[in-house]
Design a protein around this motif. Structure first.
Motif, PDB file in Angstrom:
ATOM      1  N   SER A   1      -9.241  -3.235   2.111  1.00 31.56           N
ATOM      2  CA  SER A   1      -9.914  -3.168   0.840  1.00 31.56           C
ATOM      3  C   SER A   1      -8.671  -2.791  -0.255  1.00 31.56           C
ATOM      4  O   SER A   1      -8.879  -3.355  -1.498  1.00 31.56           O
ATOM      5  N   ILE A   2      -7.751  -2.005  -0.092  1.00 31.04           N
ATOM      6  CA  ILE A   2      -6.788  -1.694  -0.973  1.00 31.04           C
ATOM      7  C   ILE A   2      -5.946  -3.193  -1.289  1.00 31.04           C
ATOM      8  O   ILE A   2      -5.704  -3.327  -2.419  1.00 31.04           O
TER       9      ILE A   2
ATOM     10  N   CYS B   1       0.720  -1.197   0.009  1.00 29.42           N
ATOM     11  CA  CYS B   1      -0.132  -0.081   0.021  1.00 29.42           C
ATOM     12  C   CYS B   1       0.943   1.286   0.009  1.00 29.42           C
ATOM     13  O   CYS B   1       1.974   1.122   0.470  1.00 29.42           O
ATOM     14  N   SER B   2       0.178   2.437  -0.358  1.00 32.61           N
ATOM     15  CA  SER B   2       0.914   3.536  -0.303  1.00 32.61           C
ATOM     16  C   SER B   2       1.468   3.959   1.159  1.00 32.61           C
ATOM     17  O   SER B   2       0.525   3.586   2.053  1.00 32.61           O
ATOM     18  N   ARG B   3       2.554   4.511   1.320  1.00 32.13           N
ATOM     19  CA  ARG B   3       2.787   4.859   2.787  1.00 32.13           C
ATOM     20  C   ARG B   3       3.123   6.317   2.750  1.00 32.13           C
ATOM     21  O   ARG B   3       3.503   6.940   1.812  1.00 32.13           O
TER      22      ARG B   3
ATOM     23  N   VAL C   1     -10.524   3.491  -8.171  1.00 35.08           N
ATOM     24  CA  VAL C   1     -10.769   3.128  -6.754  1.00 35.08           C
ATOM     25  C   VAL C   1      -9.587   3.154  -5.830  1.00 35.08           C
ATOM     26  O   VAL C   1      -9.686   3.678  -4.809  1.00 35.08           O
ATOM     27  N   ILE C   2      -8.663   2.107  -6.368  1.00 34.25           N
ATOM     28  CA  ILE C   2      -7.616   2.177  -5.648  1.00 34.25           C
ATOM     29  C   ILE C   2      -6.861   3.467  -5.475  1.00 34.25           C
ATOM     30  O   ILE C   2      -6.303   3.717  -4.358  1.00 34.25           O
ATOM     31  N   ASP C   3      -6.782   4.503  -6.232  1.00 35.96           N
ATOM     32  CA  ASP C   3      -6.202   5.456  -5.970  1.00 35.96           C
ATOM     33  C   ASP C   3      -6.953   6.386  -5.266  1.00 35.96           C
ATOM     34  O   ASP C   3      -6.235   7.338  -4.366  1.00 35.96           O
ATOM     35  N   LYS C   4      -8.176   6.382  -5.472  1.00 38.04           N
ATOM     36  CA  LYS C   4      -9.099   7.168  -4.293  1.00 38.04           C
ATOM     37  C   LYS C   4      -8.803   6.674  -2.824  1.00 38.04           C
ATOM     38  O   LYS C   4      -8.630   7.326  -1.896  1.00 38.04           O
ATOM     39  N   LEU C   5      -8.603   5.242  -2.721  1.00 36.93           N
ATOM     40  CA  LEU C   5      -8.597   4.663  -1.393  1.00 36.93           C
ATOM     41  C   LEU C   5      -7.172   5.058  -0.907  1.00 36.93           C
ATOM     42  O   LEU C   5      -6.832   5.463   0.211  1.00 36.93           O
TER      43      LEU C   5
ATOM     44  N   MET D   1      -5.773  -4.848  -5.096  1.00 39.80           N
ATOM     45  CA  MET D   1      -4.433  -4.848  -5.613  1.00 39.80           C
ATOM     46  C   MET D   1      -4.219  -6.292  -6.080  1.00 39.80           C
ATOM     47  O   MET D   1      -3.449  -6.760  -6.742  1.00 39.80           O
ATOM     48  N   ASN D   2      -4.799  -7.319  -5.242  1.00 47.69           N
ATOM     49  CA  ASN D   2      -4.275  -8.548  -5.374  1.00 47.69           C
ATOM     50  C   ASN D   2      -5.452  -9.508  -6.202  1.00 47.69           C
ATOM     51  O   ASN D   2      -4.998 -10.478  -6.390  1.00 47.69           O
ATOM     52  N   SER D   3      -6.644  -8.720  -6.584  1.00 50.62           N
ATOM     53  CA  SER D   3      -7.709  -9.457  -7.021  1.00 50.62           C
ATOM     54  C   SER D   3      -8.005  -8.972  -8.719  1.00 50.62           C
ATOM     55  O   SER D   3      -7.474  -7.752  -8.787  1.00 50.62           O
ATOM     56  N   SER D   4      -8.276  -9.807  -9.485  1.00 50.05           N
ATOM     57  CA  SER D   4      -8.775  -9.315 -10.850  1.00 50.05           C
ATOM     58  C   SER D   4     -10.469  -8.762 -10.384  1.00 50.05           C
ATOM     59  O   SER D   4     -10.984  -9.657 -10.040  1.00 50.05           O
TER      60      SER D   4
END
Length: 742
Positions: free
Chosen positions: A212-213, A88-90, A136-140, A217-220
């Protein structure tokens, strides 16, 4: 939504570089709370509160519009770990003297329509679906950065919290940061992907966000089985969740404050008791048997002797029944109340039941015994007459007539119908066929020989009955021996608090007795306030001694703890398990409380913060963070009586939900109080709305009942309601009406 985060006048923008996109995050502090920012304390206001207060000047922001401001001595580096599939982003913070400013932002869809368009396209194209997930990942990630920045900004304050509360305080900061944003659009995206809303995981906000992130990131996106498995494998294994399971969750804090719940139970029941508990040998035992696990004593009423007697009976009953029962004592606080009215005459009215024509249908039942001897539980007399002469009672037999002359000089008689042996004494049930007024000193005769005397008739409660249009003059207690009514025909009461006379202004509304009576202030002076009654019952409403006074529009500056509170605290500390702090308004009140606890070395005394004013509600998150600086077991009571009067009846439900949410995030147990099963307690029959209210109270750690003549039955019913599991029965397909309720 205009929000700010600063303890200094100079601010700069947060520089975050990520995938050549730009996101502007706006920090989340309400304009009206800027005075609380001293000492680098970050404070937040909820979405609903902010929208209500600043609707004309601000608008709610979604993640595509957020901005984030930090002091220019603080810079951040946001990066994603390279080569790590699920990283994840840190957010890393460094402190320097940079004076430059730069702004970056992510490109987000500008509306729900555009987001919906992306979602519908995602089902048609795997590439578009991947892009939607990436969005969505970017928003999270942006939201994660915001939560971490809020934590970093409050680091100095968080480190002042006691070690056992550090994790909870941190989660509270994350929760308030999340609640300050409008994330409805983001939650819709998560729901479309089959994920839980971010609002549903208050116990560990950051862990839920990280899960959620990681999942995305791990799922299609198109592999729903992979999404489900990823969620099951990711969220339960988060670090914070494991720590909570080891005893840092709500359950451990609930147990340290309220004690262990009884087997098969999940919610405590608290009951308020007063002097009536000392008049019965079995009352405390009965309510503990029925399910009560905490006894509440209000220090606004009674004295040390009464409190001591109640506590002694609680300890004895708990030990005898082998059922744990704690003692909670509420400090009176700076509450405005009516003064004490002169007691009425010591006379009781004994009346038989009559029909519409005035004919006696059945006699009144009178319990006749020595002082302090209670009738058996199955006997419900209409009146109790106490005598001191044991020889007089010893000479009574069933069928005897006891003759007397009542307070009006009328001849009356009581016919003995039943005899009961109670412990080491004897009592009788007598029938009275004519209305009688009996006072202390009334002589009782048997066959003109043996004589007994009536004793201990309680004085009648004094009150004034107010109707719409009446004038009421409130006089400063102690200013004169008798209230000086300057308005002809006005009713009069006193008030012992000078705050009332020093702060109120003409035109302000004023409420009495938890809002049963309302009026408008027509005039004021240093010693009097004149009120015109605008709301009361159709036949008038009684207003008696020591009833609450609320002035929602007035800015009355109370002390956090009064001199009486500080004096009572010494007694509470040595006799009770927890103390209730009434009318908490802001952080200053908690600072004073912490000083008094520290001075007395009361590290183990449970502390319950009573939220019953609008300022207490608005400042709740800061109040909790300040209270977490001491190690005392901590809880919050939602005192719905004064809270409704202070904030408005129509807002009570939403305010209650906000308080529960904040306390859940802080992992602090909540006590639900005021008017739970009130009709059942007072009259013996509950309303349907009360049953539903009691069932909804399962979300709280404890539910409180007020005193009343049917409180034992109310405890038993509440215990059943709170601990009845919901049973869902699958309807029979052959009979479509089998599941219908009639």
């Amino acid at each position: 939504m205009a929000l700010y985060m600063s303890s200094a006048t100079s601010l700069t923008n947060l520089c975050t570089a990520h995938n050549n996109n730009v996101i502007q995050l706006l920090d989340m502090v309400g304009i009206d709370s800027s005075h609380l920012l001293r000492g680098k304390i970050l404070c937040f206001s909820s979405r609903s509160l902010m929208n209500n207060q600043h609707r004309t000047t601000t608008s709610s922001l979604s993640l595509n519009q957020m901005r984030f401001r930090v002091p220019r001595t603080l810079t951040f580096n946001l990066a994603r770990g390279k080569g790590e599939a699920g990283s994840c982003s840190r957010l890393e913070a460094t402190f320097g003297d940079t004076s430059t400013e730069c702004t970056w932002s992510f490109d987000f869809p500008e509306s729900k329509v555009e987001l919906s368009h992306l979602e519908s396209e995602a089902h048609l194209s795997g590439i578009n679906g991947d892009n939607n997930v990436a969005s969505v990942i970017d928003k999270l990630n942006a939201l994660q950065s915001h939560l971490l920045a809020a934590e970093k900004w409050n680091a100095s304050q968080l480190h002042l919290c006691d070690r056992k509360y550090l994790e909870s305080a941190t989660n509270l900061v994350h929760y308030m940061a999340l609640r300050s944003l409008d994330i409805e659009q983001l939650n819709s995206h998560l729901a479309s992907l089959g994920l839980s809303s971010l609002d549903n995981n208050d116990l560990d906000v950051l862990a839920s966000l990280n899960a959620s992130i990681n999942l995305l990131m791990n799922s299609s996106y198109n592999d729903h089985k992979a999404v489900t498995e990823s969620w099951n494998n990711t969220y339960p294994k988060s670090k914070s969740t494991k720590k909570n399971d080891k005893g840092r969750g709500v359950s451990s804090y609930k147990e340290s404050l309220l004690g262990k719940v009884r087997e098969g139970r999940s919610t405590h029941i608290m009951v308020t008791v007063g002097e009536e508990a000392t008049l019965s040998e079995t009352f405390i035992t009965d309510i503990v048997k029925a399910g009560t696990s905490i006894i509440r004593i209000n220090c606004a009423h009674g004295d040390l002797s009464i409190w001591g007697e109640i506590i002694e009976r609680v300890r004895r009953a708990s030990q005898m029944l082998e059922m744990p029962c704690r003692v909670h004592m509420d400090l009176a606080g700076p509450k405005l109340r009516t003064g004490t009215l002169k007691p009425g005459p010591c006379v009781m009215k004994v009346s038989p039941k009559k029909d519409a024509y005035g004919n006696t249908v059945s006699p009144a039942l009178v319990w006749l015994s020595l002082t302090g001897t209670e009738p058996p539980a199955h006997v419900s007399p209409d009146a109790t007459i106490s005598v001191q002469d044991q020889d007089f009672l010893a000479g009574l037999q069933i069928g005897d007539s006891v003759r007397l002359r009542d307070a009006r000089g009328r001849k009356r008689r009581l016919r003995i119908s039943k005899e009961f042996h109670v412990f080491s004494s004897t009592g009788f049930v007598a029938e009275c066929f004519d209305t009688a007024y009996i006072e202390s000193g009334t002589e009782l005769n048997i066959k003109g020989k043996k004589v007994g005397r009536v004793v201990d008739v309680p004085p009648k409660e004094s009150f004034v009955r107010l109707r719409v249009g009446d004038l009421l003059v409130i006089t400063r207690e102690g200013s004169l021996d008798e209230p000086s009514v300057t308005v002809p025909g006005a009713y009069s009461l006193t008030c012992p608090s000078g705050y009332l006379f020093d702060s109120v202004k003409p035109g302000e509304t004023i409420g009495f007795d938890d809002g049963k009576i309302w009026g408008v202030i027509k005039g004021t002076s240093p010693s009097e306030v004149v009120v015109s009654i605008t709301h009361a019952g159709p036949k008038g409403t009684k207003l008696g001694s020591e009833k609450s006074i609320n002035i929602p529009q007035s800015d009355i500056r109370f002390k956090g703890l009064t001199s009486k509170d500080i004096k009572d605290l010494d007694y509470v500390a040595s006799h009770a398990d927890m103390v209730g702090i009434s009318f908490i308004r802001d952080v200053h009140d908690i600072t004073v409380l912490r000083q008094e606890l520290k001075k007395r070395k009361l590290d183990d005394l449970g502390v319950v913060l009573k939220i019953e004013t609008e300022s207490g509600f608005k400042n709740l998150s800061l109040i909790l963070l300040e209270a977490m600086k001491c190690s005392n077991p901590l809880g919050v009571m939602i005192a719905r009586g004064d809270l409704a009067v202070e904030c408005g009846w129509e807002r009570l439900a939403s305010i209650q939900e906000e308080i529960i949410g904040i306390c859940k995030a802080a992992r602090v147990p909540v006590i639900m109080a005021t008017q739970v099963l009130e009709s059942l307690v007072k009259s013996g029959v509950p309303t349907r709305a009360e049953i539903t209210d009691a069932a909804n109270a399962k979300r709280a750690s404890c539910v409180m009942l007020n005193k009343g003549k049917n409180v034992v039955e109310a405890v038993s019913m509440l215990d059943t309601i709170l601990h009845t599991k919901l049973m869902y029965k699958k309807p029979d397909s052959e009979n479509p009406h089998c599941s219908a309720s009639h």
